[in-house]
Design an enzyme around this catalytic site. Structure first.
Site, PDB file in Angstrom:
ATOM      1  N   ASP A 186      -1.376  -0.434   5.537  1.00 10.39           N
ATOM      2  CA  ASP A 186      -1.817  -0.273   7.471  1.00 10.39           C
ATOM      3  C   ASP A 186      -3.012   0.113   7.623  1.00 10.39           C
ATOM      4  OD1 ASP A 186      -2.320   2.504   5.218  1.00 10.39           O
ATOM      5  OD2 ASP A 186      -1.661   3.413   7.495  1.00 10.39           O
ATOM      6  N   ASP A 192       0.938  -1.145   0.064  1.00  7.08           N
ATOM      7  CA  ASP A 192       0.151   0.248  -0.390  1.00  7.08           C
ATOM      8  C   ASP A 192       0.530   1.240  -0.114  1.00  7.08           C
ATOM      9  OD1 ASP A 192      -2.389   1.218   0.805  1.00  7.08           O
ATOM     10  OD2 ASP A 192      -1.522   1.666   2.603  1.00  7.08           O
ATOM     11  N   ASP A 249      -6.409  -2.348   3.462  1.00  7.88           N
ATOM     12  CA  ASP A 249      -5.186  -3.505   2.394  1.00  7.88           C
ATOM     13  C   ASP A 249      -5.974  -4.526   2.816  1.00  7.88           C
ATOM     14  OD1 ASP A 249      -3.995  -1.020   1.630  1.00  7.88           O
ATOM     15  OD2 ASP A 249      -3.139  -0.994   3.410  1.00  7.88           O
TER      16      ASP A 249
END
Lengths: 349, 1229
Positions: free
Chosen positions: B859, B427, B863
């Protein structure tokens, strides 16, 4: 570990100065968790390989030579008698001969002593193609019964040689039932050579595995008659033939100790042996041999250990020489690594 | 309400036709609703709860509030626990072998297989029991914690487990909610209370819950006792963020929303106490309904291990088949001494050789059962457990001092998977970047403000050969958290002199009003802190503050802004804006609006959101501003900045009123409330007037570029999957050195002229067709080009950049293969504008399509699906919420710790597990083969070579510990070198150490060794062995052979070690000593029952001969010689990479790395050490939840696959609970 963890953390968490023992422990624990325990990291470099091989060779060669020498010093006479001790007429039907109890099984042969044989001379019989290690055979015994006699009745493991007239056979089982029963008498010129048949079994067997008040009172006198017989008046722990036989062999070809001649035999002497060829090895195509052997510190004549040591030693030295040669001819110089090394130094800067 | 009427109708009908009894009860309880015997018709989709009336609720039998999270109870522990254990094939196999070995066909005593099996089971069961015991204790504590419920107009304390649905409870400050409650009243004004949901979703910010105005008064016991109402609500379900229901109170129906629901597992904050009605209890609470276990991941290596075990079964079968055929052929009556007369049992009956062969087959299976390493799985589990809890969790290299976060391995069965990762899906926000947002630039009315230069621009300039000197910071620059902006044209009120001050004013007001931020602390610009659900929002409000629009107080209906006076410089006035409606942000809307009324009565809708959604909703005209602003947006994007467009709309009160009715209706809808709200919002968010846009800088995390560089040197390919715009993504990729100018970039974008044109026509079918066609064409072209580059010798590296819309079509089954081929040829791939679902799709494309090992790192909540889809999921634990961490397998505080996690821990784990597995394979094969060779010389009877106890203890005592030690401590090269030479990692990617080739080398040497053991000991034992000429038996020889095996096998392990610690010595010597101690004792005693005293005194007999010592030296040396030669040659001529590194650094003292590590240890200040120690303490998993909350608190990957979008972040008025730490520390002191 857990204990340590708690201590170290509580020590740190509480902020109290830890006691020295704790400190050492927590330091060890710290090293453990950081995977940084003191370790030696052997790197198997060519140098190491060569020297380890060389060292092995250097150690093994002399051991091999000594062992081989010891083995070579043993004099051994091996005589296969099962083929010889059959009358001409029965050569084609050996089984019938051996099973016919009316025919005398005596047989006289002469052996020549090749080399001087120093007392004690061990007498072995050797059986080949005899599966004393067959699963059915090995388990067909009762150690408890051998030690306690009729006091011990659970002899189911002895099947099929278990009972005679509702009483357990003592000793029961296939092993005892099929006991070897050829006998040998030796004479030199006219005098008989005395054969000491005591102390042929391991002491531990005699003393702890066979009862001293267990008598083979009903052995081989029922319908199931197999091999050798035992003197019903002698307790089992003195029946050394049985004890030797009952220590089953590892391989289908094995030797067992029969007795000892306790006088020296000179070279080129002729020894007359009177065989009583009772034991049936013909059914299963086995072989019977008589072995006379002296012994060394190593035991009987067995070149294997000596040869193996020497061979391994030679191999090692050969390999170390080969590697040395390669190393000299095509050294792994640091050149391939050093530029990379310096490059690495630069990257780390 | 139609449904409810129907139910009522049926109820009456039933009542009318019922017995006199029911009529009586009807009369009796006329004040309540009708009661019907024991069953009250509950609508399958709804439940009806009578508040504060236990009798009325009684018939429905709602579940009690006691919970049980234990897997077993006393009665079920053994059956269930054993069942669980026997679901493992290896255990089941050994159970069957054990059963088989109680039959007479077995050559071995049952003990041979029972002992190892029971030891393995014992270890596993003890572990299970221990874990369950802890769970039980937890449950008991929870179930008996006290709670106040209303009884006879008094609050009485009862344990949680006695709580029932419909009870009125009082929860005090910092107390946990005992069940899912409907909030009735709170001591705070306006019926508001604050809850902390950290146990649910890990988010530390406080959520506001607000009671219905109608129920505010039921606070004191005497008043509350009067409360009678009926709640009609949905049946228990696991959706944490939804709740639909109605409260019927005094014949009024009031809609309920999640806003009134307090979930079990949360706790009350900043509120003296609240009163609530129990809605769902015990296992029906939302949090419990969520606590199902996510299926655990198995590592690739473990799956390959299964194949190995299967192969071993094959080998076992083959060996047994050979033996069985042999036994059928061998058996014959001529061996009269075997007693094979007519009545012999089947397994030796020469008349039926086929049956003999079949039965011998079973005999041999029990005999050779040791070929399957029974203790392998247990050992591996132990090793991995220690690796993860002691090594990964405690590594100081992965400890983040600033946030006091150590790494956390949440599962222990993926350690070695970390050593084989080939693709990393990352990410961007919060992972590569810091998620520390700073207001950096803005564009107002077509004018750009802000003079800063981003890191990315600097990097770009440097790439182009320009040098940018550090800009001198003007002394006037205000720099605080969230604000890094400098432009004299705007600062200090200078904006009044700008060309378009009205736009500026609207801009600042929009920033100050349109948000959900909560101010905290003193109401002065210096001391105030803003608590926001997203750092962007805080940055925007901070910016407004710095521009002179200081937002300082929020009430549920008002926002207070201290504005510097528009006309007069230096004068300030407090303006309060009445907030009429808040249209919240969610991921589908991508915008947020606030409708407010100025003190002068002006009605305005302020809206901020993504450029795409805002531009769709702009009023016609004003093309200039739109065009220049779009240009600015692109400019900001290319500088790596995050943009938001601001717009407003003046409303007439008529328009607002008519709309508001619809809005309220939508709010109280029972079904599909979300969708309806969105639809209603769309009605008013149109004809907007564009004000401008903001640009926020998103800072890179520490060490990201170098970490990425290291990882790519390790052969790992990194894909960035982000929701950001293409320009932003590309620039971050540049900044992280994922892409550089030497690379050939393939860009597949939906932002082309052709597509835009089609889109503007608005025909969705046509648009889809066009995009699909162009994506297909692009993919084909790129693939051809890529293949062309690959064929050239020194072609450039390739990079693929694709956006979400194109990806949607590219992921189509037809194009998937093309996409995969193209992307696998690229060294980096950037996917931008992708949805959480697409992230997961891309991950599983590579995972399943390319069969490579993937790792996802992220995080945020978006995700989670990607983290769950990948082989290994890594969550960033730190500032943001914890959803990603809750779904992950490993959690680290910083992206750069991936280097340590993969290159050090992963690589070592992989190496160690490989070594452990191959070694287990080797040692069991070797042992079993000696047995096999012996079979040939026993007439294939299946006679055992070794004593039963030798065989049973071989695996669990004589060879068990050293391999575990190796599994823990083996290090080929030290940690610093592992990181210095990332190339070493490629060995793991190629799976160098667990290939069939490697296994066959081990297998070859185990055949060799077993032959040496068997034939050497046998050959050396044929003649007399000492001067007295006595002869050995079977058991003497086998004991000799076994001694040699124990020594050799342990010695072989030592040879396989790269580093030898004290523990290696202790365990290896210990194992050998254990064997001797065992045999001395075992052969020294005779037992009072018939166990066939084969072994009696054997070792003493053996040791009295020279044969013993000579063989003991010879056999292990010869056995190991083969391996040694192989190792020497392999190392010399075909070295592995790590061996080269070992040799390069052979002469360097190991001290260097050690001191470095020690230094890190010393670098930590006492405070830091202390906080590390505290962080290492068993997590304070709040005892009031007491269950492993494996599933993240919202839709998982599986839900999103079903087409459900990831829900919006709880964008409700939020406050970060920095207060949690404040509360805890004082308590300790």
């Amino acid at each position: 570990m857990m204990d340590m963890e708690v201590r170290s953390t509580s020590g740190a968490g509480g902020g109290t100065p830890p006691v020295p023992v704790n400190l050492r422990r927590s330091k060890a624990y710290y090293r453990f968790t950081q995977q940084n325990l003191p370790a030696c990291k052997p790197v198997l470099t060519p140098g190491w390989v060569i020297s380890i091989f060389l060292l092995t060779g250097v150690i093994f060669m002399p051991i091999g030579l000594i062992a081989l020498h010891a083995s070579q010093s043993v004099v051994e006479i091996v005589y296969r008698y099962d083929t010889e001790c059959i009358p001409e007429s029965f050569r084609s039907n050996k089984v019938a001969y051996i099973k016919d109890s009316s025919i005398s099984k005596n047989c006289n042969q002469t052996l020549k002593v090749q080399k001087h044989m120093k007392a004690p001379i061990h007498i072995y019989y050797q059986l080949d193609n005899y599966y004393q290690n067959h699963r059915r055979y090995v388990k067909s015994r009762s150690d408890r019964q051998l030690l306690h006699g009729l006091n011990y009745n659970a002899t189911s493991s002895c099947q099929p040689e278990e009972l005679n007239n509702e009483l357990p056979i003592v000793p029961c089982g296939l092993i005892a039932w099929s006991m070897f029963n050829d006998t040998y008498t030796f004479s030199r010129e006219t005098a008989e050579l005395k054969v000491n048949r005591k102390n042929i079994a391991w002491k531990s067997d005699r003393e702890h595995k066979f009862g001293k008040d267990v008598y083979p009172f009903n052995f081989q006198n029922g319908t199931l008659v197999g091999g050798g017989k035992l003197n019903p008046r002698v307790p089992l722990n003195e029946q050394e033939d049985l004890i030797v036989w009952m220590r089953t062999a590892a391989l289908p070809s094995f030797r067992k100790l029969y007795g000892r001649i306790e006088v020296d035999l000179e070279a080129d002497e002729f020894i007359a042996v009177k065989f009583v060829n009772n034991y049936n090895s013909y059914s299963f195509g086995g072989e019977k041999k008589l072995v006379l052997s002296t012994s060394s510190w190593l035991g009987g004549k067995n070149d294997f250990l000596g040869v193996a040591y020497i061979a391994v030693g030679c191999c090692c030295i050969f390999i170390s020489l080969l590697f040395t040669l390669l190393h000299v001819k095509n050294p792994r110089h640091e050149s391939e690594s050093s530029p990379q090394d310096s490059e690495i130094q630069m990257t780390t800067r | 309400m139609g449904g409810w009427d129907r139910i009522r109708g049926s109820r009456t009908r039933l009542g009318g036709g019922g017995s006199r009894n029911s009529q009586a009860s009807d009369r009796q309880s006329s004040s309540r609703t009708v009661r019907l015997g024991s069953v009250r018709p509950q609508h399958p989709g709804h439940r009806t709860i009578y508040c504060n009336d236990r009798d009325a609720n009684l018939p429905v039998r709602f579940k009690g509030n006691s919970i049980s999270t234990t897997k077993y109870n006393v009665a079920t522990f053994f059956p269930k626990g054993l069942f669980e254990q026997f679901r493992r094939v290896a255990n089941l196999y050994f159970l069957m072998i054990s059963i088989l070995s109680t039959t007479p066909i077995s050559p071995v005593n049952p003990v041979t297989n029972m002992v190892p099996l029971s030891l393995v089971l014992l270890v596993s069961l003890v572990k299970e029991a221990f874990e369950d015991w802890k769970r039980l204790q937890n449950d008991m504590v929870i179930n008996s914690s006290p709670i106040d419920i209303l009884q006879d107009q008094k609050w009485e304390s009862i344990p949680w487990k006695k709580l029932q649905v419909g009870d009125l409870v009082r929860v005090k400050q910092d107390g946990f909610f005992p069940a899912d409650l409907l909030l009735l009243a709170s001591t705070n004004p306006d019926g508001v209370c604050y809850t902390e949901t950290a146990n649910l979703d890990g988010e530390t910010n406080l959520k506001i819950r607000k009671a219905l105005e109608r129920t505010w008064d039921y606070l004191l016991p005497d008043k509350a006792a009067e409360f009678k109402g009926e709640i009609q609500c949905e049946q228990p379900n696991n959706s944490l963020y939804t709740f639909t229901g109605n409260l019927i109170i005094q014949k009024q129906t009031l809609p309920l929303s999640p806003n009134q629901i307090l979930l079990r597992g949360c706790s009350l904050r900043n509120t003296e106490y609240i009163v609530g009605v129990v809605v769902f209890t015990g296992h029906e609470t939302k949090v419990m309904m969520n606590s199902m276990n996510v299926p655990s991941k198995r590592s690739t290596l473990e799956r390959k291990l299964d194949k190995l075990i299967l192969t071993l079964f094959g080998v076992l079968f083959l060996m047994c088949l050979i033996g069985a055929i042999g036994s059928g052929v061998f058996i014959s009556r001529k061996y009269y001494y075997l007693g094979l007369d007519e009545s012999v049992e089947d397994q030796f009956n020469p008349n039926n050789r086929f049956v003999v062969a079949i039965l011998t087959m079973f005999t041999l299976i029990t005999l050779y059962s040791t070929i399957i390493p029974i203790s392998l799985y247990v050992s591996i589990e132990m090793i991995k457990f220690i690796q993860s809890t002691q090594f990964i969790n405690k590594d100081l290299h992965m400890y983040h001092v600033e946030s006091n976060t150590p790494a956390l391995a949440r599962t222990s069965n993926l350690n070695e998977e970390l050593g084989q990762v080939e693709y990393i899906f990352s990410d961007k926000t919060g992972t590569l970047t810091r998620n520390l947002m700073e207001f950096f630039k803005c564009s107002i009315g077509g004018e750009v403000y802000g003079t800063g230069i981003t890191e990315i621009e600097k990097g770009g300039a440097q790439r182009n050969g320009l040098r940018i000197d550090g800009v001198k910071k003007a002394t006037t620059t205000v720099h605080e958290k969230g604000f890094n902006f400098d432009d004299p044209r705007l600062m200090l009120g200078a904006w009044r002199n700008e060309r378009d001050p009205d736009s500026c004013k609207e801009f600042f007001r929009c920033l100050a009003i349109c948000h959900t931020v909560l101010p905290e602390g003193d109401e002065t610009p210096e001391k105030i802190t803003y608590q926001a659900a997203s750092p962007d929002e805080a940055a925007l409000v901070t910016a407004a503050k710095n521009f002179g629009f200081f937002f300082y107080r929020r009430t549920p209906t008002m926002i207070m802004v201290r504005e510097s006076h528009v006309e007069k410089m230096g004068k300030i006035e407090d303006v309060s804006y009445e907030i009429l409606s808040v249209l919240e942000f969610n991921s589908t809307r991508k915008r947020q609006s606030v409708i407010c009324r100025y003190p002068n009565g002006r009605l305005v809708l302020y809206c901020k959101g993504a450029d795409t959604v805002i531009y769709e909703r702009l009023a016609h005209g004003n093309h200039n501003i739109k065009k220049t602003t779009r240009e600015h947006l692109e400019e900001f994007g290319s500088a790596g900045l995050r943009t938001l467009c601001l717009a407003y709309r003046d409303l007439s009160s008529d328009l607002y009123e008519t709309w508001n009715e619809k809005f309220i209706q939508a709010k109280s809808a029972l079904r599909e409330r979300e969708k309806k709200l969105d639809e209603v919002a769309d009605l008013i968010e149109k004809d907007l007037i564009l004000i401008g846009s903001t640009a926020i800088e998103d800072k890179l995390q520490d060490g990201v570029p170098s970490c990425i560089e290291t990882l790519s040197r390790a052969g790992i390919k990194i894909w960035v999957l982000t929701g950001d715009k293409m320009e932003t993504a590309i620039n971050i990729a540049y900044a992280c050195s994922l892409i550089n100018n030497d690379m050939k970039q393939f860009i597949i974008s939906s932002e082309t002229e052709a597509i835009r044109e089609v889109e503007s026509r608005g025909d969705t079918v046509e648009t889809e067709r066009v995009i699909r066609a162009s994506v297909k064409q692009e993919l084909k072209r790129c693939l051809e080009e890529a293949q062309h580059y690959l064929h050239t010798v020194s072609g450039p590296k390739l990079a693929l950049i694709i956006d979400g819309k194109c990806l949607m079509y590219a992921l189509d089954p037809n194009l998937r293969v093309t996409l995969l081929n193209l992307s696998l040829n690229c060294s980096s791939v950037v996917c931008c504008r992708v949805s959480p679902l697409q992230k997961a799709q891309v991950t599983s494309l590579v995972k399943k399509g390319a069969r490579k090992i993937t790792l996802s790192i992220g995080d945020g909540a978006n995700d989670v699906s990607m983290i769950q889809a990948a082989h290994v999921g890594v969550g960033i634990s730190g500032l943001e919420g914890m959803q990603a961490v809750m779904a992950s397998d490993f959690a680290i505080a910083q992206f750069r710790f991936l280097t340590d996690l993969l290159l050090v821990h992963g690589r070592w784990s992989y190496l160690r597990i490989c070594k452990v597995v191959t070694y287990f394979f080797y040692k069991n094969l070797t042992f079993t083969l000696t047995q096999f060779w012996f079979t040939f010389q026993t007439g294939f009877s299946g006679q055992r070579f070794y004593d039963d106890w030798f065989q049973s203890l071989y695996n669990v005592i004589f060879t068990a510990l050293p391999v575990i030690i190796v599994g823990l401590f083996d290090e080929d090269v030290s940690a610093p070198l592992s990181k210095k030479y990332p190339e070493l990692y490629k060995e793991g990617i190629r799976n160098t150490f667990f290939k069939w080739r490697v296994l066959s080398v081990w297998a070859f040497f185990s055949v060799y060794q077993s032959l040496v053991f068997y034939y050497f000991t046998i050959a050396a034992s044929r003649k007399g062995h000492n001067t007295s000429g006595k002869i050995f038996g079977l058991w003497d020889v086998s004991t000799m052979a076994f001694t040699c095996i124990v020594i050799t096998v342990n010695g072989r392990l030592l040879m396989a070690c790269n580093s030898i610690t004290r523990w290696h010595h202790i365990s290896i010597a210990g194992s050998i000593v254990a064997w001797f101690v065992f045999i001395f004792l075992y052969s020294g005693v005779s037992t009072p029952y018939d166990r066939q005293e084969n072994i009696f005194f054997v070792i003493y007999v053996l040791m009295s001969t020279s044969y013993f010592y000579l063989t003991l030296l010879l056999v292990p040396v010869v056995a190991l010689l083969g391996d040694f030669v192989y190792q020497g040659i392999q190392r010399w001529f075909f070295p592995y990479d790590y061996q080269i590194i070992q040799e390069i650094h052979r002469n360097e003292p190991e001290v260097s790395s050690r001191t470095e590590l020690m230094e890190i240890g010393h670098h930590l200040t006492p405070d830091e050490e202390r906080s590390f120690a505290i962080a290492q303490l068993p997590r304070e998993t709040s005892k009031h939840t007491g269950f492993a909350f494996d599933s993240p608190g919202y839709e998982s990957f599986f839900a999103s696959q079903a087409g459900v979008l990831a829900p919006q972040k709880p964008w409700d008025v939020a406050r970060r609970a920095s207060m949690r730490s404040q509360q805890r520390t004082p308590k300790k002191n």
